[in-house]
Scaffold this motif. Structure first.
Motif, PDB file in Angstrom:
ATOM      1  N   THR A  32       8.151   5.885  -5.961  1.00  0.00           N
ATOM      2  CA  THR A  32       8.608   7.174  -5.329  1.00  0.00           C
ATOM      3  C   THR A  32      10.153   7.265  -6.258  1.00  0.00           C
ATOM      4  N   PRO A  33      10.588   7.731  -6.632  1.00  0.00           N
ATOM      5  CA  PRO A  33      12.208   7.576  -6.995  1.00  0.00           C
ATOM      6  C   PRO A  33      12.710   7.704  -5.397  1.00  0.00           C
ATOM      7  N   GLY A  34      13.463   6.758  -5.144  1.00  0.00           N
ATOM      8  CA  GLY A  34      14.602   6.333  -4.403  1.00  0.00           C
ATOM      9  C   GLY A  34      13.854   6.124  -3.075  1.00  0.00           C
ATOM     10  N   ALA A  35      12.764   5.108  -3.007  1.00  0.00           N
ATOM     11  CA  ALA A  35      11.925   4.676  -1.981  1.00  0.00           C
ATOM     12  C   ALA A  35      12.399   3.633  -2.067  1.00  0.00           C
ATOM     13  N   PRO A  36      12.555   2.479  -0.615  1.00  0.00           N
ATOM     14  CA  PRO A  36      12.847   1.506  -0.596  1.00  0.00           C
ATOM     15  C   PRO A  36      12.141   0.788  -0.765  1.00  0.00           C
ATOM     16  N   LEU A  37      12.809  -0.653  -1.226  1.00  0.00           N
ATOM     17  CA  LEU A  37      11.561  -1.804  -1.469  1.00  0.00           C
ATOM     18  C   LEU A  37      10.980  -2.091  -0.177  1.00  0.00           C
ATOM     19  N   PRO A  38       9.404  -2.423  -0.529  1.00  0.00           N
ATOM     20  CA  PRO A  38       8.478  -2.737   0.372  1.00  0.00           C
ATOM     21  C   PRO A  38       8.613  -3.578   1.361  1.00  0.00           C
ATOM     22  N   LYS A  39       8.256  -3.543   1.823  1.00  0.00           N
ATOM     23  CA  LYS A  39       7.915  -5.235   3.194  1.00  0.00           C
ATOM     24  C   LYS A  39       7.485  -6.548   2.514  1.00  0.00           C
ATOM     25  N   GLN A  40       7.861  -7.257   1.904  1.00  0.00           N
ATOM     26  CA  GLN A  40       6.983  -8.667   1.556  1.00  0.00           C
ATOM     27  C   GLN A  40       6.683  -8.746   2.695  1.00  0.00           C
ATOM     28  N   VAL A  41       4.589  -9.068   2.489  1.00  0.00           N
ATOM     29  CA  VAL A  41       3.838  -9.429   2.857  1.00  0.00           C
ATOM     30  C   VAL A  41       3.705 -11.253   2.999  1.00  0.00           C
ATOM     31  N   HIS A  42       3.667 -11.843   2.829  1.00  0.00           N
ATOM     32  CA  HIS A  42       3.380 -12.995   2.838  1.00  0.00           C
ATOM     33  C   HIS A  42       1.899 -13.638   4.024  1.00  0.00           C
ATOM     34  N   GLY A  43       0.550 -13.936   3.529  1.00  0.00           N
ATOM     35  CA  GLY A  43      -0.764 -14.089   4.370  1.00  0.00           C
ATOM     36  C   GLY A  43      -0.914 -13.451   4.757  1.00  0.00           C
ATOM     37  N   HIS A  44      -2.885 -12.853   5.631  1.00  0.00           N
ATOM     38  CA  HIS A  44      -2.875 -12.612   6.473  1.00  0.00           C
ATOM     39  C   HIS A  44      -4.390 -12.368   6.925  1.00  0.00           C
ATOM     40  N   THR A  45      -4.343 -13.822   8.371  1.00  0.00           N
ATOM     41  CA  THR A  45      -5.458 -14.974   7.889  1.00  0.00           C
ATOM     42  C   THR A  45      -6.714 -13.908   8.651  1.00  0.00           C
ATOM     43  N   ILE A  46      -6.613 -12.934   9.511  1.00  0.00           N
ATOM     44  CA  ILE A  46      -7.951 -12.163   9.744  1.00  0.00           C
ATOM     45  C   ILE A  46      -8.640 -11.532   8.412  1.00  0.00           C
ATOM     46  N   LEU A  47      -7.603 -10.763   7.668  1.00  0.00           N
ATOM     47  CA  LEU A  47      -8.098 -10.797   5.926  1.00  0.00           C
ATOM     48  C   LEU A  47      -8.785 -11.472   5.600  1.00  0.00           C
ATOM     49  N   GLU A  48      -8.060 -12.396   5.405  1.00  0.00           N
ATOM     50  CA  GLU A  48      -8.690 -13.933   4.159  1.00  0.00           C
ATOM     51  C   GLU A  48      -9.866 -14.520   5.108  1.00  0.00           C
ATOM     52  N   VAL A  49     -10.125 -14.790   6.397  1.00  0.00           N
ATOM     53  CA  VAL A  49     -11.196 -14.593   6.983  1.00  0.00           C
ATOM     54  C   VAL A  49     -12.222 -13.839   6.735  1.00  0.00           C
ATOM     55  N   SER A  50     -12.087 -12.547   7.122  1.00  0.00           N
ATOM     56  CA  SER A  50     -13.262 -11.910   7.013  1.00  0.00           C
ATOM     57  C   SER A  50     -13.483 -11.615   5.617  1.00  0.00           C
ATOM     58  N   TRP A  51     -12.677 -11.744   4.101  1.00  0.00           N
ATOM     59  CA  TRP A  51     -13.497 -11.460   3.230  1.00  0.00           C
ATOM     60  C   TRP A  51     -14.247 -12.352   2.906  1.00  0.00           C
ATOM     61  N   THR A  52     -13.838 -13.838   3.466  1.00  0.00           N
ATOM     62  CA  THR A  52     -14.910 -15.094   3.204  1.00  0.00           C
ATOM     63  C   THR A  52     -16.008 -15.031   3.607  1.00  0.00           C
ATOM     64  N   VAL A  53     -15.749 -14.396   4.998  1.00  0.00           N
ATOM     65  CA  VAL A  53     -17.122 -14.849   5.693  1.00  0.00           C
ATOM     66  C   VAL A  53     -18.006 -13.606   5.232  1.00  0.00           C
ATOM     67  N   VAL A  54     -17.589 -12.510   4.650  1.00  0.00           N
ATOM     68  CA  VAL A  54     -18.437 -11.457   4.121  1.00  0.00           C
ATOM     69  C   VAL A  54     -18.937 -11.787   3.216  1.00  0.00           C
ATOM     70  N   PHE A  55     -18.099 -12.607   2.445  1.00  0.00           N
ATOM     71  CA  PHE A  55     -18.864 -12.395   1.375  1.00  0.00           C
ATOM     72  C   PHE A  55     -20.284 -14.091   0.592  1.00  0.00           C
ATOM     73  N   ALA A  56     -19.495 -14.398   1.899  1.00  0.00           N
ATOM     74  CA  ALA A  56     -20.559 -16.051   2.504  1.00  0.00           C
ATOM     75  C   ALA A  56     -21.589 -15.195   3.071  1.00  0.00           C
ATOM     76  N   LEU A  57     -21.839 -13.596   3.527  1.00  0.00           N
ATOM     77  CA  LEU A  57     -23.240 -13.636   3.801  1.00  0.00           C
ATOM     78  C   LEU A  57     -23.942 -12.407   2.795  1.00  0.00           C
ATOM     79  N   ILE A  58     -23.955 -11.902   2.466  1.00  0.00           N
ATOM     80  CA  ILE A  58     -23.999 -11.220   0.877  1.00  0.00           C
ATOM     81  C   ILE A  58     -24.042 -12.142   0.313  1.00  0.00           C
TER      82      ILE A  58
END
Length: 339
Positions: free
Chosen positions: A79-105
């Motif tokens: 959006t016009p005038g919005a500051p640069l979003p905070k940069q996030v590198h890595g999210h351990t819980i999210l990465e483990v979660s989608w690995t486990v979920v797709f392994a279960l699928i």
């Protein structure tokens, strides 16, 4: 405002095109003779169940991922005038979660799939009808060793009886595919593969080679006719009879031409010739189609085929025998008399 609306028109048109494409694909998959989503045998049903399980889960995952993507796109759009979003590198819980979920699928897919793999590889019952299938360039030979029957490009089956197909390839790799009955298996030189299934009920279905095998691969088709028990027994009894000598003068002339030509070196007609390179013609006249289900089995088509097989079926290995005029007509009359 107007410019913003106009910028969204291509996106809306693209979504509409995708919806129309998917809907048309769905109807064509259901209605076409080569459909795989209307199984007509036990083999077809169990493999179709696995296919639908994977398809519904994949559809659900696709919808969830796309919904999440769209939400992120709109929620965090610039959006016009919005500051640069905070940069996030890595999210351990999210990465483990989608690995486990797709392994279960994948585990959900594997649990019903493994028994089906073993089921489709079981040895046929002792009462199963055995059919030896040979894929050749570019036609199919079907031998019923227990019934002493050999035919080509038309596969006749009894409804309700288990059938064991033993697949051979004398030349190159082919693939034996019966879409509605279920089953697609490679036909490999030097190896015997097998499909075992039980057709549900009477009907006619198309079949096709599904592995590129040369110039006329697309013309390497066959026809499957499933009979009730009485109909199949009648077909077998007819195929076991020797051919009747023709009485029509034109057909008699054709028999003479056949017996004195190089046809006898390639084709078998019981009591007349014993060639093994081409299709068995003993009961050629009883077949609905010719040239590997490429055209109707009519006097006109048979005569045209004899005159110029390479024109009718590109790459056909049958040579041009130089027969012209009345010779192809006479030979066609003889072959069609072989009921």
């Amino acid at each position: 405002m107007r410019k913003s609306l106009l910028s969204r028109v291509p996106t809306a048109l693209l979504l509409l095109a995708v919806v129309l494409l998917l809907s048309s694909c769905g109807w064509s998959l259901w209605d076409t003779p080569m459909t795989t989503v209307r199984p007509k045998s036990d083999f077809g049903r169990i493999t179709h169940q696995i296919f639908m399980l994977i398809s519904w889960w994949t559809l659900g995952i696709g919808i969830a991922v796309e919904a999440g993507l769209l939400w992120v796109c709109f929620r965090f759009r610039e959006t016009p005038g919005a500051p640069l979003p905070k940069q996030v590198h890595g999210h351990t819980i999210l990465e483990v979660s989608w690995t486990v979920v797709f392994a279960l699928i994948l585990l959900i897919f594997a649990i019903p799939t493994i028994p089906v793999i073993f089921k489709t590889q079981e040895a046929p019952a002792a009462t199963a009808l055995r059919i030896d299938v040979s894929g050749r360039q570019w036609w199919w030979e079907f031998k019923y060793p227990d019934l002493r029957v050999v035919t080509a490009n038309e596969l006749h089956l009894p409804a309700g009886q288990e059938v064991s197909f033993n697949l051979h390839a004398p030349d190159v790799i082919h693939s034996f595919w019966m879409p509605q009955l279920g089953g697609k298996r490679d036909v490999v030189p030097g190896r015997v593969n097998r499909i075992t299934l039980t057709p549900d009920g009477p009907g006619e279905f198309p079949g096709q080679c599904a592995e590129y095998c040369g110039m006329s691969h697309a013309n390497m088709r066959f026809r499957i006719i499933v009979h009730d028990k009485a109909g199949f027994d009648a077909w077998v009894a007819n195929q076991q009879r020797p051919p009747v000598k023709p009485t029509d003068p034109l057909a008699e002339k054709g028999m003479e031409i056949f017996s004195q030509s190089t046809c006898v070196g390639c084709h078998t007609i019981t009591g007349v010739s014993a060639g093994v390179l081409g299709p068995n013609l003993t009961h050629f006249g009883s077949r609905k189609t010719m040239a590997a289900n490429l055209m109707a089995n009519t006097p006109e088509n048979v005569a045209k085929w004899i005159e110029n097989p390479g024109h009718m079926k590109p790459g056909a290995l049958m040579p041009d025998l130089g027969m012209r005029g009345e010779q192809p007509k006479a030979l066609a009359a003889y072959l069609l008399s072989l009921k």
